[in-house]
Design an enzyme around this catalytic site. Structure first.
Site, mmCIF file in Angstrom:
data_model
loop_
_atom_site.group_PDB
_atom_site.id
_atom_site.type_symbol
_atom_site.label_atom_id
_atom_site.label_comp_id
_atom_site.label_asym_id
_atom_site.label_seq_id
_atom_site.Cartn_x
_atom_site.Cartn_y
_atom_site.Cartn_z
ATOM 1 N N SER A 187 -14.803 1.896 -18.002
ATOM 2 C CA SER A 187 -14.776 1.727 -16.548
ATOM 3 C C SER A 187 -15.123 0.295 -16.168
ATOM 4 C CB SER A 187 -15.763 2.697 -15.881
ATOM 5 O OG SER A 187 -15.837 2.468 -14.494
ATOM 6 N N PHE A 242 -8.283 -6.221 -8.864
ATOM 7 C CA PHE A 242 -8.293 -5.405 -10.073
ATOM 8 C C PHE A 242 -6.917 -4.829 -10.376
ATOM 9 C CE2 PHE A 242 -12.675 -4.730 -8.222
ATOM 10 C CZ PHE A 242 -13.226 -5.746 -8.985
ATOM 11 N N TRP A 288 -12.229 -1.946 -17.203
ATOM 12 C CA TRP A 288 -11.099 -1.737 -16.294
ATOM 13 C C TRP A 288 -11.240 -2.607 -15.048
ATOM 14 C CZ3 TRP A 288 -10.718 0.049 -11.230
ATOM 15 C CH2 TRP A 288 -9.441 0.401 -10.796
ATOM 16 N N HIS A 289 -12.473 -2.768 -14.587
ATOM 17 C CA HIS A 289 -12.691 -3.554 -13.373
ATOM 18 C C HIS A 289 -12.525 -5.055 -13.603
ATOM 19 C CE1 HIS A 289 -14.461 0.167 -11.724
ATOM 20 N NE2 HIS A 289 -14.174 -0.370 -10.551
ATOM 21 N N GLY A 290 -12.738 -5.513 -14.809
ATOM 22 C CA GLY A 290 -12.543 -6.938 -15.035
ATOM 23 C C GLY A 290 -13.068 -7.400 -16.370
#
Length: 437
Positions: A283, A437, A286-288
């Site tokens: 997670s 994102f 995934w955001h960065g």
């Protein structure tokens, strides 16, 4: 939108999906023309592999398809090659991966019509920031292309108004106050760090849930029901509860396609710990790219696991729910510092500044408004109003009394119009946070 809505309702049913696809591609070309080819390639690759997976349930085909799709995400988001990040790439890659997995599991059929499949990937309301939709829910709606009912149109316009109000009148108002502290960490004090971090918690909620409201509202105008993505997350009394309420479609995606396939909680305590941490680290990634996102995700994962320890669970159970909500909010709020800070150095400075200058708390908060260029007295009034509106407005709009509801919608609409006029006149542009994102 009005032109598209009118056109959609006055053309034969067989042309509606094509019209929505053209509008969706036009929307993406307007916002990110240099990345359009990536959207097309991801669409084509997932379409081809989906058809092949329906013919042959092959792990090799599934792995190859997912790898090809993820390669775009890795190259453009994580390798740091100086390439511009395609808008919404994290969202439509996850949506196409879920399509391939669902076809492989035989939970969904492969879509044979390329144009209608392309619409599933590109549907403009949720293309660039979700909700992340499953093929079994969205594709049948896009194929039927039924007109919206009067109640859907009414609810859609209400959601649009609420979403724009959250974004323009609340999130964008908090933005300069947050920036004043996070962009000047060396000048920050304990009170200003706490104040700015709380406002960022509210800003990102208003910004992201505002987008989700706009997406759901837009889709309703075309008879399409998108998934609820937020359910009062800051009223959660645990971090596990928070993730059932925040970015709900991402949480379900991670649960169904990573946590459960890894074994979930079915293979012993050590695997439960490992699987939970993997999901939250994914997670974060995934955001960065960057350590700050990994630590943000890891922090959430560790606290979720700590909540399950018997002693802690018993202690929390004895606390009133209001106290549990406050404690949980402060934990989430602290972790948002890593998320919002430009890098780990900035996050560390802000955290180290926390013990400073508590004897002059009000003056430090007043200085935050001054640096942001906002009058303190007016700013405090607008801040309190914005905070209350995030909870009260959605609750009030559920009210069935038409006159009261209409009055609130008119007030919100006027607030959005006047705020946006001021922003345009002042040259202020605040893109949606999750566009990055």
């Amino acid at each position: 939108m009005p032109l598209l809505f009118i056109s959609y309702n006055h053309i034969p049913v067989r042309f509606r999906a094509f019209l929505l696809l053209v509008a969706s591609w036009g929307f993406y070309l307007h916002g990110s023309p240099e990345s359009f080819w990536i959207l097309l390639l991801v669409t084509l690759i997932s379409y081809i592999f989906g058809k092949e997976l329906e013919k042959e349930k092959s792990v090799f085909l599934l792995t190859t398809g997912i790898t090809l799709i993820l390669s775009f995400l890795v190259v453009f988001k994580y390798l740091g090659l100086g390439l511009s990040l395609p808008v919404g790439i994290s969202f439509y890659t996850f949506q196409t991966i879920s399509y391939l997995i669902d076809v492989y599991r035989q939970d969904s059929h492969a879509e044979k019509n390329l144009l209608k499949y392309a619409l599933f990937v590109s549907f403009f309301p949720q293309l660039v920031a979700g909700p992340i939709e499953r093929p079994g829910k969205l594709i049948p709606q896009l194929k039927s292309c039924e007109k919206a009912s009067p109640s859907q149109i009414k609810d859609g316009l209400t959601l649009l108004c609420l979403g724009y109000f959250k974004k323009v009148s609340v999130a964008d108002f908090f933005a300069p106050l947050v920036d004043a502290v996070f962009d000047n960490p060396d000048l920050a004090s304990g009170p200003s760090v706490l104040f700015a971090s709380i406002l960022f918690s509210l800003q990102i909620f208003a910004d992201f849930s505002g987008y989700s409201d706009i997406a759901r509202g837009s889709a309703k105008l075309f008879g399409i029901e998108l998934s609820l993505n937020f359910n009062h997350p800051y009223l959660s009394d645990s971090l596990r509860d928070f993730w059932k309420r925040w970015h709900m479609t991402l949480t379900r995606w991670l649960t169904d396609y990573i946590y459960i396939p890894l074994g979930g909680n079915r293979k012993g305590q050590m695997r439960l710990v490992l699987n939970t941490l993997i999901v939250f680290i994914v997670s974060g990634i995934w955001h960065g790219a960057g350590l700050k996102f990994i630590l943000w995700g890891l922090g959430h994962g560790l606290i979720v696991l700590l909540e399950d320890i018997t002693t802690i669970k018993r202690f929390r159970g004895r606390l009133p729910r209001a106290i549990r909500i406050i404690i949980n909010f402060l934990i989430v709020n602290f972790l948002w510092i890593f998320f919002r800070a430009k890098n780990m150095t900035t996050a560390a400075i802000l955290i180290m500044q926390f013990p400073r200058n508590w004897s002059n708390a009000l003056d430090n908060i007043r200085d935050t408004y001054y640096i942001a260029g906002i009058s303190f007295d007016v700013g405090i009034l607008f801040t309190i109003t914005g905070v209350l509106s995030l909870y009260l407005l959605p609750k009030y709009l559920e009210n069935k009394k038409i006159i009261g509801k209409a009055a609130v919608i008119i007030i919100m609409a006027m607030a959005v119009i006047f705020t946006r006029m001021y922003q345009l006149e002042s040259g202020i542009e605040n893109a949606f946070i999750y566009f990055r994102f």
